[in-house]
Scaffold this active site. Sequence first.
Site, PDB file in Angstrom:
ATOM      1  N   SER A   9       0.841  -1.197   0.000  1.00 57.59           N
ATOM      2  CA  SER A   9       0.000   0.000   0.000  1.00 57.59           C
ATOM      3  C   SER A   9       0.872   1.242   0.000  1.00 57.59           C
ATOM      4  O   SER A   9       2.059   1.193   0.306  1.00 57.59           O
ATOM      5  CB  SER A   9      -0.947   0.016   1.215  1.00 57.59           C
ATOM      6  OG  SER A   9      -0.189   0.041   2.406  1.00 57.59           O
ATOM      7  N   ASP A  10       0.248   2.358  -0.340  1.00 58.75           N
ATOM      8  CA  ASP A  10       0.950   3.635  -0.409  1.00 58.75           C
ATOM      9  C   ASP A  10       0.066   4.686   0.236  1.00 58.75           C
ATOM     10  O   ASP A  10      -1.058   4.926  -0.211  1.00 58.75           O
ATOM     11  CB  ASP A  10       1.234   3.991  -1.873  1.00 58.75           C
ATOM     12  CG  ASP A  10       2.059   5.262  -2.013  1.00 58.75           C
ATOM     13  OD1 ASP A  10       2.194   5.985  -1.015  1.00 58.75           O
ATOM     14  OD2 ASP A  10       2.553   5.515  -3.117  1.00 58.75           O
TER      15      ASP A  10
END
Length: 202
Positions: A9-10
């Site tokens: 994820s970011d």
Amino acid sequence: MGNATAICSDKTGTLTTNRMSVVRSFFRAKLIKDVPTPEMLSPEVTSLFCNSVAINSSYSSKVIPSTKPGELPKHLGNKTECALLQFVGQLGQDYEAIRKENTEEDFYKVYTFNSKRKCMATVLKTASGFRMFVKGAGEVVLGRCDSIIGEESTPIPLTEKTYERLLIEVIEAMACEALRTICIAYKEKASVSEEVTRIICT
């Protein structure tokens, strides 16, 4: 269907929409939880901020206006810089016009971003000497400042107590909201000395 052993994820949103935007800001010693209007900032602060963002960014980073109603502008280049450039437009300024007045050939020195210094800087020759614009990680850049712009749009001393308060109440608070914090700074010098190099390189 299948099993997932890892999820990447970011926190910036670049994985989901491939774009970033400015949603919090700190101007004139005040935390602004929405995008400020030009009327909320003084002309001097607006000009200084917009010039810093437009000049001290890669000139390959651009925001292309949408051609269709309801369509978002296109971000070309570094996503963080594009978010800041779009913010410049929201403040009623034209970053392209600023760049035309300050071409890359006019730059005296450019310190590119790297993971060690966590900031970048561009030095311009002015009528009275030199002006250096700096952009980078909030805690790093703020830690190298000796003043901040106060409520009256003039510099006020940045004490250790004030630095600690801003670190907790602004920078860390934004980070806790999964926001990327960027600090913009500048310095006026009569000459480019070892001090200027030390500020950005150490």
